[in-house]
Design a protein around this motif. Structure first.
Motif, PDB file in Angstrom:
ATOM      1  N   PRO A 260       0.823  -1.230   0.000  1.00 35.22           N
ATOM      2  CA  PRO A 260       0.000   0.000   0.000  1.00 35.22           C
ATOM      3  C   PRO A 260       0.852   1.274   0.000  1.00 35.22           C
ATOM      4  O   PRO A 260       0.504   2.261  -0.659  1.00 35.22           O
ATOM      5  CB  PRO A 260      -0.824  -0.133   1.282  1.00 35.22           C
ATOM      6  N   ASP A 261       1.964   1.267   0.740  1.00 33.66           N
ATOM      7  CA  ASP A 261       2.852   2.432   0.757  1.00 33.66           C
ATOM      8  C   ASP A 261       3.508   2.625  -0.601  1.00 33.66           C
ATOM      9  O   ASP A 261       3.649   3.754  -1.083  1.00 33.66           O
ATOM     10  CB  ASP A 261       3.927   2.272   1.840  1.00 33.66           C
TER      11      ASP A 261
ATOM     12  N   ALA B 123       2.319   1.646  -3.497  1.00 30.58           N
ATOM     13  CA  ALA B 123       1.290   2.091  -4.442  1.00 30.58           C
ATOM     14  C   ALA B 123       1.086   3.598  -4.347  1.00 30.58           C
ATOM     15  O   ALA B 123       0.957   4.291  -5.364  1.00 30.58           O
ATOM     16  CB  ALA B 123      -0.025   1.357  -4.167  1.00 30.58           C
ATOM     17  N   GLN B 124       1.071   4.119  -3.125  1.00 28.09           N
ATOM     18  CA  GLN B 124       0.894   5.557  -2.939  1.00 28.09           C
ATOM     19  C   GLN B 124       2.091   6.325  -3.489  1.00 28.09           C
ATOM     20  O   GLN B 124       1.931   7.381  -4.106  1.00 28.09           O
ATOM     21  CB  GLN B 124       0.711   5.865  -1.447  1.00 28.09           C
TER      22      GLN B 124
ATOM     23  N   PRO C 170      -4.037   0.346  -5.942  1.00 28.41           N
ATOM     24  CA  PRO C 170      -3.529  -0.793  -5.152  1.00 28.41           C
ATOM     25  C   PRO C 170      -3.495  -2.105  -5.926  1.00 28.41           C
ATOM     26  O   PRO C 170      -2.526  -2.859  -5.834  1.00 28.41           O
ATOM     27  CB  PRO C 170      -4.511  -0.855  -3.973  1.00 28.41           C
TER      28      PRO C 170
ATOM     29  N   CYS D  51      -0.662  -2.072  -8.418  1.00 35.71           N
ATOM     30  CA  CYS D  51       0.622  -2.203  -7.725  1.00 35.71           C
ATOM     31  C   CYS D  51       0.847  -3.652  -7.283  1.00 35.71           C
ATOM     32  O   CYS D  51       1.966  -4.182  -7.401  1.00 35.71           O
ATOM     33  CB  CYS D  51       0.678  -1.263  -6.526  1.00 35.71           C
ATOM     34  N   THR D  52      -0.206  -4.296  -6.805  1.00 36.28           N
ATOM     35  CA  THR D  52      -0.094  -5.702  -6.394  1.00 36.28           C
ATOM     36  C   THR D  52       0.311  -6.582  -7.573  1.00 36.28           C
ATOM     37  O   THR D  52       1.184  -7.446  -7.456  1.00 36.28           O
ATOM     38  CB  THR D  52      -1.426  -6.191  -5.806  1.00 36.28           C
TER      39      THR D  52
ATOM     40  N   LYS E 246       6.434  -7.087   3.152  1.00 37.70           N
ATOM     41  CA  LYS E 246       7.161  -5.949   2.608  1.00 37.70           C
ATOM     42  C   LYS E 246       8.103  -6.415   1.492  1.00 37.70           C
ATOM     43  O   LYS E 246       8.638  -7.519   1.531  1.00 37.70           O
ATOM     44  CB  LYS E 246       7.952  -5.236   3.707  1.00 37.70           C
TER      45      LYS E 246
END
Length: 292
Positions: free
Chosen positions: A204-205, A207-208, A214, A217-218, A237
Motif C-alpha cells: 500500500p505504501d 502504491a501511494q 492498489p 501495484c499488487t 514488505k
C-alpha cells in the motif's frame, strides 16, 4: 498467444481474437491447423493473450514466423498460470481453455479469462495487410477548452501547467521504448526506482508512492517477484534483489543517454534557466505542502 504443455512452449501471432462473453468472461481466437504450434494449443489447458504495443512490430513478425524455437533469445517470464508473458505489452489475458471447435482449416479456441492486466501504451493493430495504431475519430475529438473568460494571470498559469504536463507526457511516452528494451513497463520501472530509494516497503505504501491503484501495484509487484527482481518477506514488505538493482541501474543508464539526446541542440544557458526555474518551482510547492 502463448502456451505451455509438459515443458514445451508455443507462441503464435493471431489476427483473429475477440471478446465472446462478459459473464462469464470468455474470449475467442483461432489457429490454422497447419501451424506447428496447433497441437500444443489444442491439448494445453491454459494460454495467455499478449496484446502487443505499437513499437512491437518486430515481435509480431517474429512470432508469426515458422521458426522452430520462437523463444530463443527472446525475453519472457512466467505468468500466474505458468504460460509465457512477453515484456512491453499493453494488456494481458490469462485464460483457461474452455473448449475447442472445428473450424475448417482452423481450430476455434475459447478461453475463460481468470486474470487481466492493462498497461500504459497504445496497442498494435493489423488492418488491411498493414500495421497501424488506434486513433480517435475526428468527429469524436473534444473541442479545445476556451479560456477567453479567464483572467490573464490564470490563463498564463494554465498555459504553464499545460506545458509542464505536455513535456512530462512526451518524456514518459517517448522513453517507453527504452523501458521495453529492458523488459519492463512504466509502473514496473517506477516500482524499481522507488524501492531503490527506500527499500522494504509495504505494497500500500509503494502504491501511494508510485501513484498506482492498489490492485495495479499488487500485480506489478507479483510480476517483478516472479522475474526475481523483487523479494517479499514474511511481513509482506518488498525489496529489490541484486537483479532488481541491476535492472534499475540499466534503466537509469538508458535514461541518461536519452536525456542527453533530448537536450542536444539546446544552449547550456537555456537548459540552466529551465532547470533553475523548475527547481525553485518544486521547492516552493514542497515548502507550501509541508505547512499544510
Amino acid at each position: 498467444m502463448t502456451s505451455e504443455l509438459n515443458g514445451r512452449l508455443a507462441a503464435v501471432t493471431a489476427g483473429s481474437f475477440s471478446s465472446l462473453s462478459l459473464d462469464p468472461p470468455l474470449v475467442l481466437w483461432s489457429i490454422g491447423r497447419s501451424s506447428r504450434s496447433a497441437t500444443i494449443f489444442e491439448r494445453a489447458t491454459r494460454f495467455n493473450v499478449n496484446v502487443l504495443a505499437e513499437d512491437q512490430i518486430s515481435v509480431s513478425q517474429h512470432f508469426a514466423s515458422s521458426a522452430v524455437d520462437k523463444f530463443h533469445n527472446v525475453q519472457w517470464f512466467n505468468g500466474h498460470n505458468q504460460c509465457p508473458v512477453l515484456p512491453g505489452i499493453v494488456a494481458l489475458f490469462e485464460c483457461d481453455k474452455e473448449i475447442v471447435y472445428e473450424g475448417g482449416d482452423h481450430l476455434i479456441i475459447i478461453g475463460r479469462v481468470h486474470r487481466f492486466v492493462r498497461y500504459s501504451g497504445k496497442p498494435l493493430l493489423f488492418v488491411q495487410t498493414r500495421y497501424a495504431i488506434p486513433q480517435v475519430h475526428p468527429e469524436l475529438q473534444s473541442p479545445p477548452t476556451s479560456l477567453t473568460a479567464a483572467p490573464k494571470e490564470l490563463k498564463e498559469m494554465e498555459k504553464l501547467s499545460e506545458l509542464l504536463l505536455e513535456a512530462a507526457r512526451l518524456r514518459v511516452g517517448r522513453f517507453e521504448k527504452h523501458r521495453r528494451a529492458e523488459g519492463v513497463n512504466y509502473l514496473q520501472s517506477r516500482a524499481l526506482f522507488a524501492l531503490y530509494a527506500r527499500s522494504n516497503q509495504a505494497i500500500p505504501d509503494l502504491a501511494q508512492e508510485i501513484l498506482a491503484a492498489p490492485g495495479d501495484c499488487t500485480d506489478t509487484v507479483a510480476e517483478l517477484i516472479e522475474r526475481k527482481l523483487l523479494t517479499k518477506d514474511d511481513s509482506g514488505k518488498v525489496s529489490l534483489t541484486d537483479a532488481g538493482r541491476e535492472k534499475r541501474n540499466a534503466i537509469l543508464r538508458r535514461s541518461d543517454v536519452y536525456e542527453a539526446e533530448c537536450l542536444s541542440g539546446f544552449e547550456k544557458e537555456q537548459i540552466g534557466v529551465v532547470r533553475g526555474f523548475l527547481e525553485e518551482f518544486i521547492q516552493r510547492f514542497t515548502v507550501a505542502d509541508s505547512t499544510l
